[in-house]
Motif scaffolding. Sequence first.
Motif, mmCIF file in Angstrom:
data_model
loop_
_atom_site.group_PDB
_atom_site.id
_atom_site.type_symbol
_atom_site.label_atom_id
_atom_site.label_comp_id
_atom_site.label_asym_id
_atom_site.label_seq_id
_atom_site.Cartn_x
_atom_site.Cartn_y
_atom_site.Cartn_z
ATOM 1 N N ASP A 75 0.920 -1.159 -0.083
ATOM 2 C CA ASP A 75 0.075 0.077 0.012
ATOM 3 C C ASP A 75 0.777 1.225 0.316
ATOM 4 O O ASP A 75 0.479 2.256 0.554
ATOM 5 C CB ASP A 75 -0.764 -0.072 1.157
ATOM 6 C CG ASP A 75 -2.041 -0.946 0.962
ATOM 7 O OD1 ASP A 75 -2.477 -1.350 -0.114
ATOM 8 O OD2 ASP A 75 -2.543 -1.477 1.891
ATOM 9 N N ALA A 76 1.892 1.226 -0.802
ATOM 10 C CA ALA A 76 2.758 2.560 -0.978
ATOM 11 C C ALA A 76 2.278 3.080 -2.257
ATOM 12 O O ALA A 76 1.555 2.583 -3.202
ATOM 13 C CB ALA A 76 4.231 2.179 -0.953
ATOM 14 N N GLY A 77 2.792 4.263 -2.177
ATOM 15 C CA GLY A 77 2.509 5.256 -3.577
ATOM 16 C C GLY A 77 0.996 5.891 -3.635
ATOM 17 O O GLY A 77 0.228 5.963 -2.566
ATOM 18 N N PRO A 78 0.585 6.606 -4.503
ATOM 19 C CA PRO A 78 -0.647 7.186 -4.780
ATOM 20 C C PRO A 78 -1.611 6.297 -4.900
ATOM 21 O O PRO A 78 -1.572 5.107 -5.178
ATOM 22 C CB PRO A 78 -0.225 8.027 -5.802
ATOM 23 C CG PRO A 78 0.734 7.179 -6.833
ATOM 24 C CD PRO A 78 1.673 6.574 -5.921
ATOM 25 N N ASN A 79 -2.752 6.889 -4.744
ATOM 26 C CA ASN A 79 -4.154 6.269 -5.123
ATOM 27 C C ASN A 79 -4.460 5.967 -6.491
ATOM 28 O O ASN A 79 -3.947 6.834 -7.232
ATOM 29 C CB ASN A 79 -5.209 6.985 -4.466
ATOM 30 C CG ASN A 79 -5.750 6.632 -3.027
ATOM 31 O OD1 ASN A 79 -5.329 5.187 -2.696
ATOM 32 N ND2 ASN A 79 -6.408 7.374 -2.117
ATOM 33 N N THR A 80 -4.872 4.970 -6.914
ATOM 34 C CA THR A 80 -5.328 4.577 -8.179
ATOM 35 C C THR A 80 -6.864 4.354 -8.211
ATOM 36 O O THR A 80 -7.609 4.257 -7.193
ATOM 37 C CB THR A 80 -4.411 3.529 -8.617
ATOM 38 O OG1 THR A 80 -4.899 2.188 -7.870
ATOM 39 C CG2 THR A 80 -3.055 3.710 -8.349
ATOM 40 N N GLY A 81 -7.258 4.076 -9.540
ATOM 41 C CA GLY A 81 -8.656 3.296 -9.708
ATOM 42 C C GLY A 81 -8.652 1.985 -9.081
ATOM 43 O O GLY A 81 -9.913 1.428 -8.879
#
Length: 415
Positions: free
Chosen positions: A210-216
């Motif tokens: 759960d690293a990084g930016p949100n996505t779809g």
Amino acid sequence: MKTLVIGTGGREHALALALSRDPGEVEVHAAPGNPGIAEVATLHDVDPLDGAAVADLAVRLGVDLVVVGPEAPLVAGVADVVRERGIAVFGPSRDAARIEGSKAFAKEVMAAADVPTALARVCTTPEQVADALDAFGAPYVVKDDGLAAGKGVVVTDDRQAALDHAAGCEQVLVEEFLDGPEVSLFALTDGTTVYPLQPAQDFKRLGDGDAGPNTGGMGAYTPLPWAPDGLVEEVLERVLQPTVDHLAASGTPFSGLLYAGLALTSRGVRVVEFNARFGDPETQALLRLLDSPLGPLLRAAAVGTLADVEPPRWRAGAAVAVVMASRGYPASSHRGDVITGADALDAREDVDVVHAGTALDGDGRLVTDGGRVLAVTAVGGDLEEARTKAYSGVSSIDFPGAQWRTDIARAAARD
């Protein structure tokens, strides 16, 4: 049964696949579709946001049911225009779709229906945002009030990042942070009867852990071996049925797919968000395990006879969907990169390559055409077997800059 699926993405491909596998006389059309959908449906070049054009196509084809897949056409009222032409539509009206189109409206519905959710403030100025952030504290949760293709939410310990996200939105909700794992629970409804589906979990962040930016959404799986007993019954009683009943009593009956994003917090179940359509990529995994014919369920929801149809049945085993995204996603997407290896999986009965952002180039080659390019969805006797098959499929597909998570369902499979 003749069905018209509206949309271009992975959700629509999964719906078209499931409809095409229904027993009996089945004819599936899609508008505008994508190269994967073209393998199971007849495509029509119609703008999914043009309600009159969609209605004209449905009348011309003489379809029994129109299934509106994406949120944007629903919020734009496409379902209303088709219904006015006397054709059954799976998907809520413009007014009912506000439950996804406006998070502030969704909060009002939840408050009126006594549905448990996070405390929130609606903010339209930087000063209001700053006050709300200070009131709730970190981690900061800031949500764009409108549609944002699954990428309008920031959860961060960085106060400045929260302020910057809010500054790019016309209106936001600042919410208290909800601890605990998240669960997606979909429900079919005709505005009165509610049939929950099997719980699933999706992975919103770009990277492993759960690293990084949100996505779809970068992947999903079902069932959830760790979900508490009685979860579906509790959510039906406390969330889904009260929401549907309130919308009906308010003169905005909701028929179609009501999606409840849930957090299983230390204080109990809380609603994170509502959506007005099938979620992507959970739909890919869920429909692969559905043992009931999909078409009769969707049509019964559309015409108000859901109680006359048997509730959904589920196959034993598990399903895992792993999304492959293009380089630059989610900040940008790359188009025109040649995709190889997908065709080799088409003969596998236990694996589907579900197209989302794909196209054919001038030479007829399959190429990338968006951020989330495709999802490899596999079924197995348990989650570990389904994971192994899904990732084996991912390893056989290649395109420049392809990115995917390696940990979809890993923790659940080890439990």
